[in-house]
Design a protein around this motif. Sequence first.
Motif, PDB file in Angstrom:
ATOM      1  N   GLU A  79       0.666  -0.931   0.636  1.00 21.75           N
ATOM      2  CA  GLU A  79       0.205  -0.009  -0.782  1.00 21.75           C
ATOM      3  C   GLU A  79       0.919   1.434   0.280  1.00 21.75           C
ATOM      4  N   PHE A  80       2.340   1.319   0.630  1.00 21.23           N
ATOM      5  CA  PHE A  80       2.997   2.381   0.828  1.00 21.23           C
ATOM      6  C   PHE A  80       3.447   2.735  -0.616  1.00 21.23           C
ATOM      7  N   TYR A  81       4.148   1.407  -1.277  1.00 18.74           N
ATOM      8  CA  TYR A  81       4.582   1.628  -2.877  1.00 18.74           C
ATOM      9  C   TYR A  81       3.460   1.541  -3.891  1.00 18.74           C
ATOM     10  N   SER A  86       1.908   5.626  -8.535  1.00 20.76           N
ATOM     11  CA  SER A  86       0.219   5.566  -8.479  1.00 20.76           C
ATOM     12  C   SER A  86       0.056   5.820 -10.209  1.00 20.76           C
ATOM     13  N   ASN A  87       0.403   5.295 -10.985  1.00 16.52           N
ATOM     14  CA  ASN A  87       0.360   4.931 -12.492  1.00 16.52           C
ATOM     15  C   ASN A  87      -0.508   4.007 -12.051  1.00 16.52           C
ATOM     16  N   LYS A  91      -1.406   0.298  -9.624  1.00 14.70           N
ATOM     17  CA  LYS A  91      -2.413   0.109  -8.565  1.00 14.70           C
ATOM     18  C   LYS A  91      -2.823  -1.445  -8.774  1.00 14.70           C
ATOM     19  N   SER A  92      -2.590  -1.793 -10.431  1.00 18.43           N
ATOM     20  CA  SER A  92      -3.816  -3.145 -10.151  1.00 18.43           C
ATOM     21  C   SER A  92      -3.078  -3.900  -9.807  1.00 18.43           C
ATOM     22  N   SER A  93      -1.409  -4.207 -10.202  1.00 24.00           N
ATOM     23  CA  SER A  93      -0.368  -4.901 -10.066  1.00 24.00           C
ATOM     24  C   SER A  93      -0.629  -5.136  -7.727  1.00 24.00           C
ATOM     25  N   VAL A  94      -0.845  -3.881  -7.774  1.00 25.37           N
ATOM     26  CA  VAL A  94      -0.707  -4.089  -6.212  1.00 25.37           C
ATOM     27  C   VAL A  94      -1.769  -4.625  -5.248  1.00 25.37           C
ATOM     28  N   ASN A 213       5.776  17.463  -4.229  1.00 24.00           N
ATOM     29  CA  ASN A 213       5.925  15.853  -4.625  1.00 24.00           C
ATOM     30  C   ASN A 213       5.550  14.498  -2.738  1.00 24.00           C
ATOM     31  N   TYR A 214       5.855  15.279  -2.196  1.00 22.82           N
ATOM     32  CA  TYR A 214       6.146  14.976  -0.931  1.00 22.82           C
ATOM     33  C   TYR A 214       5.161  14.113  -0.084  1.00 22.82           C
ATOM     34  N   GLY A 215       4.682  13.378   0.452  1.00 24.14           N
ATOM     35  CA  GLY A 215       3.740  12.319   1.221  1.00 24.14           C
ATOM     36  C   GLY A 215       2.309  12.287  -0.151  1.00 24.14           C
TER      37      GLY A 215
END
Length: 216
Positions: A79-81, A86-87, A91-94, A213-215
């Motif tokens: 979930e962190f990655y 965010s591509n 998303k689908s792989s995770v 781009n942080y967080g």
Amino acid sequence: MDYILLFHIIFLTSLVSTAITFCISFSARMTKTLRFIQLIVFFSLSADLINSYGDYVIHKYIPHVGATYRLFELIVILEFYLHLFSNRFNKSSVRILQVLLPLLFLLALKFEATPIRITNSVLFSIYSISYFRKMMVEMNVPNPIIDPLFWVNSAILLYFSGVLFLFLFFEPLAKVNEASAVISYMFHNVLLVLKNVLFAVGFWKSRSFTAINYGK
């Protein structure tokens, strides 16, 4: 010094380092990404406390603590990655990995810790290397060492690549005799201490770090 005594000293050191890192996390400028790391530290501390209770209080092995933690570790760091990359493909792989891998471990592999540990080590070594590649290509932060995510990913790369090496090469030795097994887990706890130190630095750096781009 007796190697069993040394093992217990290093284990208790790793437990204290996890507790300190968890306390430091409350001083961080918390973001979505860092919250997942804080959650991992909490799960790690909980697992260590349960193991400590079994070893030092009731003197009885408590089954499936390690495997349960590794399963939480798999889901939360994925979930962190997911938030870090965010591509659409990621998303689908995770989401697929978060469903299929736990089912595989629970049903086919009888919830053993070692397959989960090795899978996590491979996955998160690749993800952390991908982060550093992304960081070098985009160069959004002129000085990477001020970025909390630099320290977090350094911790993940050091720990999981080290664990992968340790359990691929030393796990067979651990089956030979007790000394090999104890020394193997001793090195694991040293890696855990180093991971906690780098996580703590990341939490501390977040107090003063600002970037677009942080967080995410």
